[in-house]
Design an enzyme around this catalytic site. Structure first.
Site, PDB file in Angstrom:
ATOM      1  N   ASP A  69       0.734  -1.260  -0.070  1.00 32.20           N
ATOM      2  CA  ASP A  69       0.057  -0.058  -0.055  1.00 32.20           C
ATOM      3  C   ASP A  69       0.945   1.190  -0.090  1.00 32.20           C
ATOM      4  O   ASP A  69       2.078   1.316   0.585  1.00 32.20           O
ATOM      5  CB  ASP A  69      -0.590  -0.010   1.318  1.00 32.20           C
ATOM      6  CG  ASP A  69      -2.176   0.386   1.199  1.00 32.20           C
ATOM      7  OD1 ASP A  69      -2.722   0.477   0.060  1.00 32.20           O
ATOM      8  OD2 ASP A  69      -2.814   0.792   2.145  1.00 32.20           O
ATOM      9  N   PHE A  82       8.091   2.336  -0.878  1.00 32.09           N
ATOM     10  CA  PHE A  82       8.919   2.406   0.008  1.00 32.09           C
ATOM     11  C   PHE A  82       9.625   3.884   0.042  1.00 32.09           C
ATOM     12  O   PHE A  82       9.933   4.217   0.947  1.00 32.09           O
ATOM     13  CB  PHE A  82      10.208   1.572   0.121  1.00 32.09           C
ATOM     14  CG  PHE A  82       9.641   0.027   0.181  1.00 32.09           C
ATOM     15  CD1 PHE A  82       9.280  -0.467   1.361  1.00 32.09           C
ATOM     16  CD2 PHE A  82       9.676  -1.075  -0.834  1.00 32.09           C
ATOM     17  CE1 PHE A  82       8.960  -1.768   1.641  1.00 32.09           C
ATOM     18  CE2 PHE A  82       9.378  -2.266  -0.671  1.00 32.09           C
ATOM     19  CZ  PHE A  82       9.059  -2.561   0.539  1.00 32.09           C
ATOM     20  N   HIS A 191      10.076  -9.034   4.970  1.00 29.77           N
ATOM     21  CA  HIS A 191       9.632  -7.355   4.908  1.00 29.77           C
ATOM     22  C   HIS A 191      10.530  -6.624   5.890  1.00 29.77           C
ATOM     23  O   HIS A 191      10.758  -6.886   7.173  1.00 29.77           O
ATOM     24  CB  HIS A 191       8.152  -7.496   4.943  1.00 29.77           C
ATOM     25  CG  HIS A 191       7.554  -6.064   4.766  1.00 29.77           C
ATOM     26  ND1 HIS A 191       7.606  -5.066   5.628  1.00 29.77           N
ATOM     27  CD2 HIS A 191       6.779  -5.724   3.424  1.00 29.77           C
ATOM     28  CE1 HIS A 191       7.190  -3.972   4.819  1.00 29.77           C
ATOM     29  NE2 HIS A 191       6.590  -4.586   3.703  1.00 29.77           N
TER      30      HIS A 191
END
Length: 228
Positions: A69, A82, A191
């Site tokens: 997102d 990012f 992640h």
């Protein structure tokens, strides 16, 4: 790009994805995003919604870096996963990326969170969902973006030239099934979020070295990850 009822993807992406963007679901998606913008603030801005495609043309993609997102606070999202706009403090996930970048490649944190230099070298910095309502993470999930970005991955996978798909985190790993792993390379890493809980950590995963090693295996030049 999308202004009112008129939009287009930039450059070569417009032609390779014309069939996808002609489908009814995509028209409905654009209408939804436009309605959201009329009712309040949506990130990234309309001008930056397809920024990743603008900076990294279809034929120049060497690496696909997949996020989820967009950031949902002011001054952050600008169309690249990012990355944040200049002058904005790097969020925790990006700060962890910079820590691992220094450990892996020896590059000190750059003092900003703007990652366009990676995009200009052929890193498609793609979020799975390309828009979000301000201060409401996940608010534009399941509206059609996932179907569109899956089509982007499949279209890239069908290209003659091989590439590297960098999938960070469990969500991104689910996209591996879309990639022909005999032709392309897939590089996994945890992640970079500091709140992923138990399990492998991004720290120590050396993802930048892994991406460049995969590129070398394909006969391609590595990415210069230095942002300084």
């Amino acid at each position: 790009m999308y202004y009112g009822s008129s939009w287009s993807l930039p450059g070569s992406w417009a032609s390779v994805l014309c069939d996808e963007t002609s489908k009814p679901y995509f028209t409905e998606l654009m209408e939804f995003v436009n309605a959201e913008r009329e009712q309040g603030v949506v990130f990234p801005s309309e001008e930056d919604m397809f920024r990743a495609f603008e900076l990294t043309p279809f034929e120049q993609v060497r690496v696909v870096l997949l996020g989820q997102d967009p950031y949902h606070d002011e001054g952050q999202a600008h169309g690249l996963c990012f990355s944040v706009l200049p002058g904005t403090k790097p969020p925790p996930s990006l700060a962890n990326i910079f820590k691992e970048l220094e450990a892996d490649q020896g590059h000190a944190p750059p003092g900003h969170g703007h990652l366009e230099r990676w995009a200009s070298q052929g890193v498609l910095m793609l979020n799975t969902v390309l828009t979000v309502r301000a201060h409401a993470p996940g608010s534009h999930k399941n509206k059609g973006w996932e179907k569109f970005t899956d089509a982007v991955i499949k279209t890239l996978g069908a290209r003659d030239e091989p590439m590297v798909f960098a999938l960070w985190g469990d969500f991104a790993k689910k996209k591996a099934s879309l990639v022909d792993r005999e032709r392309h390379r897939v590089v996994f890493a945890p992640h970079p979020s500091p709140i992923i809980g138990k399990g492998p950590k991004f720290a120590g995963s050396r993802p930048f070295s892994a991406i460049n090693a995969a590129l070398e295996e394909l006969g391609c030049a590595g990415i210069d990850w230095d942002l300084g």
